[in-house]
Design a protein around this motif. Structure first.
Motif, short mmCIF file in Angstrom:
data_model
loop_
_atom_site.label_atom_id
_atom_site.label_comp_id
_atom_site.label_asym_id
_atom_site.label_seq_id
_atom_site.Cartn_x
_atom_site.Cartn_y
_atom_site.Cartn_z
N PRO A 220 5.24 6.39 -5.21
CA PRO A 220 5.96 7.97 -5.99
C PRO A 220 6.61 9.11 -5.26
O PRO A 220 6.11 9.10 -4.43
CB PRO A 220 4.25 8.07 -6.87
N PRO A 221 6.85 9.59 -6.00
CA PRO A 221 7.77 10.95 -5.23
C PRO A 221 7.20 11.10 -4.12
O PRO A 221 5.59 11.86 -4.34
CB PRO A 221 8.12 12.06 -6.84
N GLY A 222 7.60 11.39 -2.80
CA GLY A 222 6.39 12.26 -1.94
C GLY A 222 5.84 11.59 -1.70
O GLY A 222 5.73 12.20 -0.18
N HIS A 223 6.20 10.63 -1.14
CA HIS A 223 5.18 9.49 -0.67
C HIS A 223 6.30 8.16 -0.76
O HIS A 223 7.60 8.18 -0.25
CB HIS A 223 3.90 8.31 -1.76
N ARG A 224 5.79 6.94 0.15
CA ARG A 224 6.12 6.30 -0.26
C ARG A 224 5.55 4.82 -0.24
O ARG A 224 3.88 4.99 0.18
CB ARG A 224 6.52 5.75 2.00
N THR B 183 0.50 -1.24 -0.56
CA THR B 183 0.13 -0.48 -0.24
C THR B 183 1.05 1.35 -0.11
O THR B 183 2.06 0.99 0.28
CB THR B 183 -0.78 0.01 0.74
N TYR B 184 0.24 2.33 -0.11
CA TYR B 184 1.09 3.80 -0.40
C TYR B 184 0.94 4.52 1.23
O TYR B 184 -0.41 4.34 1.55
CB TYR B 184 1.01 4.29 -1.69
N GLY C 115 8.82 -3.40 5.18
CA GLY C 115 9.87 -2.68 4.08
C GLY C 115 9.01 -1.70 3.38
O GLY C 115 7.80 -1.51 3.54
N GLU C 116 9.73 -0.71 2.59
CA GLU C 116 9.14 0.93 2.48
C GLU C 116 10.29 0.78 1.15
O GLU C 116 11.57 1.27 1.32
CB GLU C 116 8.72 1.35 3.15
N LEU C 117 9.42 1.50 0.26
CA LEU C 117 10.52 2.50 -0.81
C LEU C 117 10.33 3.86 -0.96
O LEU C 117 8.92 4.53 -0.87
CB LEU C 117 10.07 2.10 -1.92
N GLU C 118 10.44 4.50 -0.27
CA GLU C 118 10.79 5.85 0.02
C GLU C 118 10.69 6.55 -1.50
O GLU C 118 10.74 6.02 -2.35
CB GLU C 118 12.18 7.15 0.56
#
Length: 101
Positions: free
Chosen positions: A89-93, A65-66, A83-86
């Protein structure tokens, strides 16, 4: 697996789509019509899907999820971030969550 939420006129107002494999339940999509959010329908759908996954032999569940969607919803129901991706999209995770069923 597909679960649908229908109103009194049999219109689809929510649903859950998931995949079962290798002892895991993946939640692909969970949605509830805007006017019904906050009334417990999402929780009810997710818990029903988890029970069906257990009935089919799953031991765990996972979802992506975002930050602008629903990480708190899943965490409230026992999912933990693994886990997470910074900036995705840009400005979110983008969050990766799992739960033992």
């Amino acid at each position: 697996m597909f679960l649908l939420l229908r109103d009194s006129e049999i219109n689809v107002v929510g649903g859950l789509e998931g995949f079962i494999g290798l002892g895991w339940f993946h939640i692909g999509t969970l949605w509830i019509a805007q006017e019904l959010r906050g009334d417990g329908y999402g929780t009810a759908l997710l818990l029903a899907a988890e029970q069906e996954a257990v009935n089919r032999g799953c031991l765990h569940a996972y979802v992506f999820t975002y930050s602008f969607q629903a990480p708190g919803f899943y965490q409230h129901l026992g999912y933990e971030v693994f886990g997470e991706l910074e900036d995705f999209p840009p400005g979110h995770r983008r969050y990766f969550l799992k739960k033992t069923l």
